[in-house]
Design an enzyme around this catalytic site. Structure first.
Site, mmCIF file in Angstrom:
data_model
loop_
_atom_site.group_PDB
_atom_site.id
_atom_site.type_symbol
_atom_site.label_atom_id
_atom_site.label_comp_id
_atom_site.label_asym_id
_atom_site.label_seq_id
_atom_site.Cartn_x
_atom_site.Cartn_y
_atom_site.Cartn_z
ATOM 1 N N ARG A 80 4.372 12.686 -13.406
ATOM 2 C CA ARG A 80 5.551 11.677 -13.732
ATOM 3 C C ARG A 80 5.915 12.064 -15.225
ATOM 4 O O ARG A 80 6.851 11.936 -15.930
ATOM 5 C CB ARG A 80 4.982 10.307 -13.837
ATOM 6 N N GLY A 105 9.183 5.137 -10.419
ATOM 7 C CA GLY A 105 9.749 6.505 -10.653
ATOM 8 C C GLY A 105 10.930 6.286 -11.556
ATOM 9 O O GLY A 105 11.336 7.297 -12.565
ATOM 10 N N PHE A 135 10.732 19.192 -2.585
ATOM 11 C CA PHE A 135 9.920 18.239 -3.142
ATOM 12 C C PHE A 135 9.836 18.264 -4.556
ATOM 13 O O PHE A 135 9.246 19.471 -5.195
ATOM 14 C CB PHE A 135 8.424 18.084 -2.263
ATOM 15 N N VAL A 136 10.256 17.298 -5.185
ATOM 16 C CA VAL A 136 10.394 17.539 -6.982
ATOM 17 C C VAL A 136 9.434 16.564 -7.254
ATOM 18 O O VAL A 136 9.230 15.237 -6.892
ATOM 19 C CB VAL A 136 12.003 17.553 -7.249
ATOM 20 N N ASP A 178 16.589 9.892 -0.805
ATOM 21 C CA ASP A 178 16.186 10.864 -0.018
ATOM 22 C C ASP A 178 16.473 10.267 1.427
ATOM 23 O O ASP A 178 17.537 10.563 1.842
ATOM 24 C CB ASP A 178 14.566 10.944 -0.126
ATOM 25 N N LYS A 195 19.077 13.770 -2.736
ATOM 26 C CA LYS A 195 18.644 14.996 -2.033
ATOM 27 C C LYS A 195 19.784 15.310 -0.886
ATOM 28 O O LYS A 195 20.288 14.346 -0.283
ATOM 29 C CB LYS A 195 17.326 14.650 -1.289
ATOM 30 N N ASP A 230 15.258 6.944 -9.021
ATOM 31 C CA ASP A 230 15.361 8.201 -9.430
ATOM 32 C C ASP A 230 15.757 9.095 -8.320
ATOM 33 O O ASP A 230 16.515 10.093 -8.849
ATOM 34 C CB ASP A 230 13.842 8.665 -9.881
HETATM 35 C C1 PRP Z 1 10.460 7.297 -4.091
HETATM 36 C C2 PRP Z 1 11.562 7.178 -5.043
HETATM 37 C C3 PRP Z 1 12.557 6.206 -4.461
HETATM 38 C C4 PRP Z 1 12.270 6.427 -2.790
HETATM 39 C C5 PRP Z 1 13.351 7.422 -2.356
HETATM 40 O O1 PRP Z 1 9.587 6.261 -4.601
HETATM 41 O O2 PRP Z 1 11.368 6.560 -6.392
HETATM 42 O O3 PRP Z 1 12.337 4.819 -4.654
HETATM 43 O O4 PRP Z 1 11.096 7.183 -2.991
HETATM 44 O O5 PRP Z 1 13.071 7.611 -1.026
HETATM 45 P P1 PRP Z 1 14.063 6.929 0.172
HETATM 46 O O6 PRP Z 1 15.214 7.450 -0.168
HETATM 47 O O7 PRP Z 1 13.475 7.949 1.315
HETATM 48 O O8 PRP Z 1 13.706 5.821 0.681
HETATM 49 P P2 PRP Z 1 7.921 6.260 -4.169
HETATM 50 O O9 PRP Z 1 7.709 5.538 -2.802
HETATM 51 O O10 PRP Z 1 7.393 7.548 -4.278
HETATM 52 O O11 PRP Z 1 7.384 5.339 -5.384
HETATM 53 P P3 PRP Z 1 7.457 5.583 -6.926
HETATM 54 O O12 PRP Z 1 8.865 5.435 -7.474
HETATM 55 O O13 PRP Z 1 6.492 4.353 -7.433
HETATM 56 O O14 PRP Z 1 6.768 6.950 -7.173
#
Ligand code: PRP
Length: 185
Positions: free
Chosen positions: A168, A47, A155-156, A106, A134, A103
Site C-alpha cells: 500500500r 485502499g 493486478f495492481v 473492478d 479496470k 481507489d
Molecule cells: C478493493 C478496492 C475496491 C474494490 C473494487 O478493495 O479498494 O473497494 O476492491 O473491486 P470491485 O469493483 O470488484 O468490487 P479490497 O476489498 O481489496 O479492500 P481494501 O480497499 O481494504 O484493500
C-alpha cells in the site's frame, strides 16, 4: 529499500508524478463542478485512503470527509463475492453533496453496493470518483463521474492498493506478477 519479495515482480504502470498531475486535474474539475457549494467526501477503506488524502487537498471548496468500510466474501475468488458493510459512516449525510471516493473499480460490486447504501441516507447528490477503472468485464454496471486512469485488466498494487495487505505504501502504481500465479482483484 527493496519492496518486492524475491518471488514477486513489480512493473511500474503509473508513476507518482503522473498520479499527482491527474489528481490535480480531478481536484480542479470537482472544484468547478461544485463551485459555491459545500462538499462531503466519503472514502472507502482501506485502499482509497491515500487517494482521498491527496484529492481533498486539491479541492478549493468547503469540504468535509468521512470513511466507510466494506468487506467481500471469498477474497480469493471475487466472482463469488458478496459485499457487506464493516464500518458505517460516522455522520449523517442527508442534504449534502457527496462524492464516493474509491481507489479502483473492478467488477463494480463494491461501488454498486455502496451507492445503494448511501442513497438510502438521502444525500442531496451522490457522485463517484475512482482513481483507477479496470477494463475487465463488470458484474455490476457502474458509471463513475470522475476517473483518474483507465487501466488494463491486471493486478495492481501501490498507492493504497494491496496484495495481502502489502505494497500500500508504494508511491507508484505497479502491476504485480507472481510466478505462475493467477491474481484477480
Ligand atoms: C478493493 C478496492 C475496491 C474494490 C473494487 O478493495 O479498494 O473497494 O476492491 O473491486 P470491485 O469493483 O470488484 O468490487 P479490497 O476489498 O481489496 O479492500 P481494501 O480497499 O481494504 O484493500
Amino acid at each position: 529499500m527493496k519492496a518486492a519479495r524475491d518471488s514477486e515482480e513489480l512493473r511500474i504502470l503509473l508513476r507518482r508524478s503522473a498520479i499527482e498531475r491527474r489528481i490535480r486535474q480531478l481536484g480542479r474539475q470537482i472544484t468547478t463542478d461544485f463551485r459555491g457549494q459545500r462538499l462531503h467526501l466519503i472514502g472507502v477503506l482501506k485502499g482509497a485512503s491515500i487517494f482521498l488524502s491527496d484529492l481533498i487537498r486539491e479541492i478549493r471548496l468547503e469540504v468535509s470527509l468521512d470513511f466507510i468500510a466494506v468487506s467481500s466474501y471469498g477474497q480469493s475468488n471475487r466472482s463469488s463475492g458478496q459485499v457487506r458493510l464493516t464500518k458505517d459512516l460516522d455522520n449523517p449525510i442527508e442534504g449534502l453533496h457527496t462524492i464516493l471516493v474509491e481507489d479502483i473499480l473492478d467488477t463494480g460490486r463494491t461501488i454498486a453496493y455502496l451507492q445503494r447504501v448511501i442513497r438510502q441516507r438521502r444525500p442531496r447528490s451522490l457522485r463517484v470518483a475512482t482513481l483507477l477503472s479496470k477494463s475487465g468485464p463488470r458484474v455490476k454496471e457502474v458509471r463513475p463521474d470522475y476517473i483518474g486512469f483507465e487501466i488494463p485488466n491486471e493486478f495492481v498494487v501501490g498507492y493504497g492498493l494491496d496484495f495481502a495487505e502489502r505494497y500500500r505504501n508504494l508511491r507508484d502504481i505497479c502491476v504485480l506478477q507472481l510466478p505462475g500465479g493467477e491474481l484477480s482483484r
